[in-house]
Design a protein around this motif. Structure first.
Motif, short mmCIF file in Angstrom:
data_model
loop_
_atom_site.label_atom_id
_atom_site.label_comp_id
_atom_site.label_asym_id
_atom_site.label_seq_id
_atom_site.Cartn_x
_atom_site.Cartn_y
_atom_site.Cartn_z
N ASP A 277 -0.96 10.57 5.35
CA ASP A 277 -1.69 10.89 4.11
C ASP A 277 -2.44 12.22 4.18
OD1 ASP A 277 -0.82 8.40 3.55
OD2 ASP A 277 -2.78 7.48 3.26
N ALA B 152 2.49 6.87 -0.82
CA ALA B 152 1.27 6.07 -0.88
C ALA B 152 0.23 6.70 -1.82
CB ALA B 152 0.68 5.92 0.52
N ILE C 257 -9.43 7.80 14.79
CA ILE C 257 -9.09 7.12 16.06
C ILE C 257 -7.71 7.60 16.47
CG2 ILE C 257 -8.88 4.92 17.27
CD1 ILE C 257 -10.48 3.61 15.03
N GLU D 275 -11.27 2.71 6.41
CA GLU D 275 -10.37 2.91 5.27
C GLU D 275 -8.94 2.54 5.58
OE1 GLU D 275 -12.32 6.58 2.81
OE2 GLU D 275 -10.19 6.18 2.64
N GLY D 276 -8.60 2.36 6.83
CA GLY D 276 -7.24 1.97 7.14
C GLY D 276 -6.63 2.92 8.16
N LYS E 225 -2.13 7.13 12.26
CA LYS E 225 -0.96 7.19 11.37
C LYS E 225 -1.37 7.57 9.95
CE LYS E 225 1.92 4.31 14.22
NZ LYS E 225 2.25 2.94 14.60
N ARG F 39 -4.21 8.74 21.81
CA ARG F 39 -3.31 9.55 22.65
C ARG F 39 -3.41 11.04 22.37
NH1 ARG F 39 2.23 7.21 21.45
NH2 ARG F 39 1.36 6.38 19.52
N ILE G 30 -8.36 0.65 22.00
CA ILE G 30 -9.77 0.88 22.30
C ILE G 30 -10.52 -0.24 21.58
CG2 ILE G 30 -11.73 2.43 22.01
CD1 ILE G 30 -9.64 4.75 21.87
N ILE H 223 -16.14 1.15 19.79
CA ILE H 223 -16.15 2.24 18.79
C ILE H 223 -17.42 2.15 17.95
CG2 ILE H 223 -15.00 3.13 16.73
CD1 ILE H 223 -12.33 2.20 18.01
N GLY I 205 -7.15 5.56 11.09
CA GLY I 205 -6.28 5.57 12.25
C GLY I 205 -5.37 6.79 12.27
N THR J 219 -3.19 -1.24 10.51
CA THR J 219 -3.36 -1.51 11.94
C THR J 219 -4.83 -1.35 12.33
OG1 THR J 219 -1.17 -0.57 12.28
CG2 THR J 219 -2.55 -0.81 14.24
N THR J 220 -5.42 -0.24 11.91
CA THR J 220 -6.81 0.04 12.25
C THR J 220 -7.73 -1.02 11.67
OG1 THR J 220 -6.29 2.39 12.27
CG2 THR J 220 -8.61 1.80 12.05
N ILE K 77 0.83 -1.21 0.00
CA ILE K 77 0.00 0.00 0.00
C ILE K 77 0.86 1.26 0.00
CG2 ILE K 77 -2.00 -1.08 1.10
CD1 ILE K 77 -1.03 0.37 3.72
N HIS L 262 -7.41 -4.32 13.52
CA HIS L 262 -8.13 -4.37 14.81
C HIS L 262 -9.62 -4.72 14.58
CE1 HIS L 262 -4.71 -3.12 16.97
NE2 HIS L 262 -4.81 -1.82 16.81
N1 LIG Z 1 -3.94 2.03 0.34
C1 LIG Z 1 -4.90 2.13 1.23
O1 LIG Z 1 -6.00 1.63 1.02
C2 LIG Z 1 -4.63 2.85 2.50
C3 LIG Z 1 -5.70 3.37 3.24
C4 LIG Z 1 -5.39 4.03 4.44
C5 LIG Z 1 -4.07 4.14 4.86
N2 LIG Z 1 -3.08 3.63 4.09
C6 LIG Z 1 -1.67 3.73 4.52
O2 LIG Z 1 -1.56 3.09 5.76
C7 LIG Z 1 -0.44 3.66 6.46
C8 LIG Z 1 -0.81 3.81 7.91
O3 LIG Z 1 -1.24 2.56 8.41
P1 LIG Z 1 -0.79 2.08 9.82
O4 LIG Z 1 -1.21 0.67 9.95
O5 LIG Z 1 0.65 2.38 10.01
O6 LIG Z 1 -1.57 3.03 10.82
P2 LIG Z 1 -3.13 3.42 10.96
O7 LIG Z 1 -3.95 2.19 10.96
O8 LIG Z 1 -3.48 4.51 10.02
O9 LIG Z 1 -3.11 4.08 12.41
C9 LIG Z 1 -2.81 3.26 13.50
C10 LIG Z 1 -2.91 4.08 14.77
O10 LIG Z 1 -4.26 4.53 14.96
C11 LIG Z 1 -4.62 4.39 16.32
N3 LIG Z 1 -5.62 3.32 16.41
C12 LIG Z 1 -6.27 2.71 15.39
N4 LIG Z 1 -7.18 1.84 15.87
C13 LIG Z 1 -7.10 1.89 17.21
C14 LIG Z 1 -7.79 1.26 18.27
N5 LIG Z 1 -8.76 0.36 18.05
N6 LIG Z 1 -7.43 1.55 19.54
C15 LIG Z 1 -6.46 2.46 19.80
N7 LIG Z 1 -5.77 3.10 18.82
C16 LIG Z 1 -6.10 2.83 17.56
C17 LIG Z 1 -3.33 4.08 17.06
O11 LIG Z 1 -2.75 5.35 17.31
P3 LIG Z 1 -1.45 5.58 18.24
O12 LIG Z 1 -0.30 5.21 17.37
O13 LIG Z 1 -1.48 7.03 18.57
O14 LIG Z 1 -1.60 4.69 19.43
C18 LIG Z 1 -2.59 3.27 16.01
O15 LIG Z 1 -1.20 3.15 16.22
C19 LIG Z 1 -0.13 4.98 5.79
O16 LIG Z 1 1.12 4.89 5.17
C20 LIG Z 1 -1.21 5.13 4.75
O17 LIG Z 1 -0.68 5.65 3.55
C21 LIG Z 1 -3.34 3.00 2.93
#
Ligand SMILES: NC(=O)c1ccc[n+]([C@@H]2O[C@H](COP(=O)([O-])OP(=O)(O)OC[C@H]3O[C@@H](n4cnc5c(N)ncnc54)[C@H](OP(=O)(O)O)[C@@H]3O)[C@@H](O)[C@H]2O)c1
Length: 257
Positions: free
Chosen positions: A96, A64, A115, A181-182, A91, A118, A161, A166, A89, A185-186, A57, A189
């Protein structure tokens, strides 16, 4: 492979069924979008990933943008137009800075949900901009947000959480049709919590070679333990979307703990 094209009059019916109370019984008329264009009040959680042929991704450097082709982008915006709220989420908000509105399809903007447990995401992110759509932050800390942004305060269950809390908190605000949408990590979960009804994986014809993948789940040792959803593929034009449906026994509980 099924074709994902939608005639304008069919799209109008789908949007009407999703958003106009009197149109609830209208035929949806489309295999890909009909199951998502559900009447208001329907409990539905969709996940979406836009990825390369090799499941990436982003590049390792974090680029991205523009993985999905033109039709993949339209597809994502159609999904947004059919739901009550889009969830990302922290990040993704950092990396993005998405707008999360509907620009490449006809239909209303969903509520935007961040989400940010912190409270670390700055107020200048584009998803906070006031364009008339609801803006909601789910956080575990006491932190003020920009005017007009709704705050849902939920405690941590261990490190996260709990996703079902949620979903319940958003339902209490009238938001029951959700698009996660992502990022990975999100979405992971929500999958691990057994909450994703359908996952749309849109694959674009490029190979990135290295970089993050779109869905973070606990590892499995045996292929017998892998999740095997019922899948239908749709040719969107520039991209192919895999519509993955999870029946209860095929959901992620088998690999979550
Ligand atoms: N191609 C696609 O379809 C697509 C779509 C969206 C994003 N992306 C890419 O995905 C990357 C980011 O993904 P990622 O996995 O690193 O991070 P992410 O899923 O965007 O964010 C993760 C962060 O969100 C918070 N979070 C999410 N769910 C939570 C829950 N249930 N409880 C507590 N906190 C929660 C936490 O924040 P804290 O870190 O503050 O604890 C967690 O570390 C980016 O590079 C973006 O470009 C791609």
């Amino acid at each position: 492979m099924n074709r994902g094209a939608v005639r304008p009059e069919v799209w109008d019916r789908l949007v009407a069924r999703a958003h106009l109370p009197g149109a609830a019984m209208a035929a949806a008329g489309h295999e890909l979008y009909g199951p998502i264009a559900q009447p208001p009040g329907t409990a539905l959680v969709i996940g979406q990933v836009g990825q390369s042929l090799d499941g990436r991704i982003a590049t390792l450097a974090g680029d991205a943008q523009n993985i999905s082709g033109r039709d993949g982008l339209v597809h994502l915006h159609r999904l947004r137009a059919l739901v009550d709220a889009v969830i990302v989420g922290a990040k993704t908000a950092v990396h993005d800075n998405p707008q999360l509105n509907v620009r490449h399809a006809k239909g209303p903007n969903p509520a935007r949900v961040l989400i940010d447990p912190r409270g670390r995401i700055p107020d200048d992110r584009r998803l906070f901009h006031d364009d008339g759509a609801r803006r909601i932050v789910i956080q575990a800390v006491d932190r003020p947000r920009p005017e007009g942004v709704e705050v849902i305060r939920l405690g941590l269950d261990g490190d996260i959480i709990a996703p079902h809390r949620i979903v319940a908190a958003l339902a209490a605000l009238g938001l029951t049709r959700l698009l996660v949408e992502g990022g990975a990590t999100t979405l992971g979960h929500f999958c691990s919590a057994n909450l994703i009804d359908r996952l749309h994986i849109a694959v674009a014809p490029l190979i990135i070679g290295a970089g993050p993948t779109g869905l973070a789940l606990p590892p499995v040792d045996a292929l017998d333990d892998c999740v095997r959803p019922t899948v239908t593929a749709y040719d969107l034009g520039s991209d192919v979307v895999f519509d993955c449906v999870f029946r209860p026994r095929e959901r992620y509980t088998m690999v979550a703990e």
